[in-house]
Design an enzyme around this catalytic site. Structure first.
Site, PDB file in Angstrom:
ATOM      1  N   ARG A 164       0.838  -1.210   0.000  1.00  0.00           N
ATOM      2  CA  ARG A 164       0.000   0.000   0.000  1.00  0.00           C
ATOM      3  C   ARG A 164       0.867   1.253   0.000  1.00  0.00           C
ATOM      4  NH1 ARG A 164      -3.799  -0.641   4.984  1.00  0.00           N
ATOM      5  NH2 ARG A 164      -1.699  -1.140   5.634  1.00  0.00           N
ATOM      6  N   ARG A 165       1.991   1.189   0.785  1.00  0.00           N
ATOM      7  CA  ARG A 165       2.845   2.382   0.961  1.00  0.00           C
ATOM      8  C   ARG A 165       4.292   2.036   0.589  1.00  0.00           C
ATOM      9  NH1 ARG A 165       1.188   2.569   7.098  1.00  0.00           N
ATOM     10  NH2 ARG A 165       1.344   0.342   6.649  1.00  0.00           N
ATOM     11  N   LYS A 224      -7.174 -16.612   6.243  1.00  0.00           N
ATOM     12  CA  LYS A 224      -8.259 -17.477   6.753  1.00  0.00           C
ATOM     13  C   LYS A 224      -9.621 -16.832   6.621  1.00  0.00           C
ATOM     14  CE  LYS A 224      -5.730 -15.338   9.866  1.00  0.00           C
ATOM     15  NZ  LYS A 224      -4.611 -15.489  10.742  1.00  0.00           N
ATOM     16  N   VAL A 280      -4.106 -21.570   8.970  1.00  0.00           N
ATOM     17  CA  VAL A 280      -4.520 -22.146  10.259  1.00  0.00           C
ATOM     18  C   VAL A 280      -3.297 -22.496  11.085  1.00  0.00           C
ATOM     19  CG1 VAL A 280      -5.884 -23.934  11.404  1.00  0.00           C
ATOM     20  CG2 VAL A 280      -6.516 -23.173   9.121  1.00  0.00           C
ATOM     21  N   ILE A 314       2.353 -24.533  12.165  1.00  0.00           N
ATOM     22  CA  ILE A 314       2.038 -25.952  12.420  1.00  0.00           C
ATOM     23  C   ILE A 314       1.454 -26.604  11.170  1.00  0.00           C
ATOM     24  CG2 ILE A 314       0.785 -27.556  13.902  1.00  0.00           C
ATOM     25  CD1 ILE A 314       0.439 -25.293  15.921  1.00  0.00           C
ATOM     26  N   LYS A 347     -10.712 -20.110  11.293  1.00  0.00           N
ATOM     27  CA  LYS A 347      -9.836 -21.292  11.274  1.00  0.00           C
ATOM     28  C   LYS A 347     -10.639 -22.566  11.561  1.00  0.00           C
ATOM     29  CE  LYS A 347      -5.803 -18.604  12.639  1.00  0.00           C
ATOM     30  NZ  LYS A 347      -5.111 -17.996  13.782  1.00  0.00           N
ATOM     31  N   GLY A 357       3.018 -15.007  14.106  1.00  0.00           N
ATOM     32  CA  GLY A 357       4.331 -14.359  13.995  1.00  0.00           C
ATOM     33  C   GLY A 357       4.854 -14.473  12.577  1.00  0.00           C
TER      34      GLY A 357
END
Ligand code: NDP
Ligand code: HSE
Length: 438
Positions: A47-48, A105, A132, A136, A205, A312
């Site tokens: 966007r920027r 999701k 999800v 993992i 999820k 993260g």
């Protein structure tokens, strides 16, 4: 000899996108060896553009639609989020036969059907492992490894932000608001963190997991959803006294029943997201911070547990890169990954019919007959009491009642009646209890 490069359009370069660019750059040689062709970034939509000094300026564009449409793009990786305009871009990519990898999701939980139909028309791949539970591997095991089994239940912690908040409240007594700010700073929370705390993210999820597990198209609207904004330090302290802790759980179940008219066996799907008290000895009680964990129960495999970093930048980028390698390999050697499997088309059962144990906390007048009257309301609604704990406070008492497993509708009616009783000053909290015998 390696094949011609696979050209990748990256949509989004925030928490997750930045890590994707880093891994693509740092591991370029290894990824080439694994795919059988180099992975080349064709462009990055943001966007920027001025904010992104860490990536080559010539790759940046604000025209995501234009980037997706370019002839030299083979694969579109989407880490922007949200439903519109992302849906249109991904449909355009799939309609043009370009493979799509997404961590989105919210989009998949609403529009998976439409996206898979577009993919089927052109033979493109649609992969979404990162959507999800972050790093993992969960989508691939459900889509592929367990494709020969019958899954009966999927239950776990699938939102890192709320688990981070609840863990901090439980461990250090930290406040809700300051912990949410920290989760945003660490890149766990959604752009709008109410998606996390109000349970929307976990519900999306859960819809994806239920769709995969039960071969049925389940959307976010089918999921009963409660968030954690009502969970107080007092609830957490009360749980602790009883040897429990509070987690936001996603629970997807195959429910068997009998048709009342014909007597024939029936099957349905029940999907819910809500905070629940669980025993501190339960394996999910030890899942803290932004970690996620999910139990899968299947008829032949038995119980499986998946655990790892649920949010993260780097953990999520790992899942995206795994998908990118898979779709790129498919393009190099020919062939496709799995398609949508929704043949079972099971009905979705309303929450009112779901049965769980409950922990109910009341402030009542401390006088003769009150406990008996409260117990009578439970009896009247056929909700069986498992335990009662009372603590006197001057003329009032704090009354905690834990029930045996009872239908949601019966429990709600009981609580409504209790709230109207003259000697019940306040219904302090009503929370489900999971992970214990009924
Ligand atoms: P961020 O908010 O950090 O990044 C979003 C990116 O999208 C930014 O680079 C932003 O550009 C760009 N963007 C936003 N709108 C547009 C637009 N209209 N056109 C072009 N670019 C746009 O989000 P995250 O990286 O945290 O998350 C991305 C996706 O991954 C979401 O779907 C999220 O649910 C999912 N996800 C995130 C996880 C996490 O832990 N963060 C874990 C698992 C999945 P700019 O930077 O210029 O503003
Ligand atoms: N906001 C999400 C979470 C990111 O906290 O779990 C990972 O999907």
């Amino acid at each position: 000899m390696t094949a011609k490069p696979i050209r990748v359009a990256l949509l989004g370069c925030g928490t997750v996108g930045t890590e994707i660019v880093r891994l693509l750059t740092d591991q370029a040689d290894e990824l080439t060896a694994r795919v059988g062709a180099p992975l080349e970034l064709a462009g990055i939509a943001v966007r920027r553009p001025n904010k992104h000094r860490q990536v080559p300026a010539e790759l940046l564009t604000t025209d995501a639609a234009g980037l997706v449409a370019r002839d030299d793009v083979d694969v579109v990786v989407e880490v922007i989020g949200g439903i519109e305009p992302t849906r249109g871009w991904l449909l355009a990519a799939l309609n043009a036969g370009k493979s799509v990898v997404t961590a989105n999701k919210a989009l998949l939980a609403e529009h998976a059907g439409e996206l898979f139909e577009a993919a089927d028309r052109t033979g493109a791949d649609l992969y979404f492992e990162a959507a999800v539970a972050g790093a993992i591997p969960l989508v691939r095991p459900l889509r592929e490894s367990l494709a020969g089994d019958r899954i009966t239940r999927v239950m776990g912690i699938v939102n890192g932000t709320t688990n981070f908040i609840l863990s901090a409240m439980d461990e250090t007594g930290a406040g809700y608001a300051e912990t949410l700010d920290e989760a945003s700073r660490l890149g766990y929370a959604e752009a709008d963190p109410t998606a996390d705390v109000d349970g929307f993210d976990a519900a999306s999820k859960a819809a994806i997991l239920a769709s995969l597990a039960f071969h049925t198209r389940v959307t976010a609207g089918d999921v009963h959803r409660e968030g954690i904004s009502q969970v107080t330090s007092a609830d957490i302290a009360a749980a602790r006294v009883l040897g429990r802790t509070i987690k936001l759980l996603a629970i997807c179940e195959r429910v068997r029943g009998t048709d009342p008219d014909t007597g024939a066996a029936t099957e349905a799907v029940a999907v819910r997201v809500h905070p629940a008290m669980i025993p501190r000895t339960h394996p999910l009680a030890g899942v803290n911070g932004a970690f996620n964990a999910v139990f899968v129960e299947a008829e032949a495999a038995g119980q499986l547990m998946f655990y790892g970093q649920g949010a993260g930048g780097a953990p999520t980028a790992s899942a995206v890169l795994g998908d990118l390698v898979a779709v790129a390999r498919n393009r190099v050697v020919g062939g496709r990954g799995p398609r949508e499997s929704a043949y079972a088309d099971l009905a979705v059962r309303p929450i009112a019919q779901a049965s769980t144990r409950y922990h109910i906390s009341l402030d009542v007048a401390d006088r003769a007959g009150v406990l008996a009257a409260v117990a009578a309301e439970f009896a009247q609604h056929e909700v069986s009491i498992a335990a009662v704990r009372q603590e006197g406070r001057a003329t009032d008492a704090s009354l905690v009642i834990v029930t045996h497993s009872a239908p949601d509708a019966a429990l709600r009616s009981t609580v409504d009646k209790l709230a109207g009783l003259q000697f019940v000053h306040e219904v302090v909290s009503v929370m489900r209890v999971e992970g214990e015998d009924s």
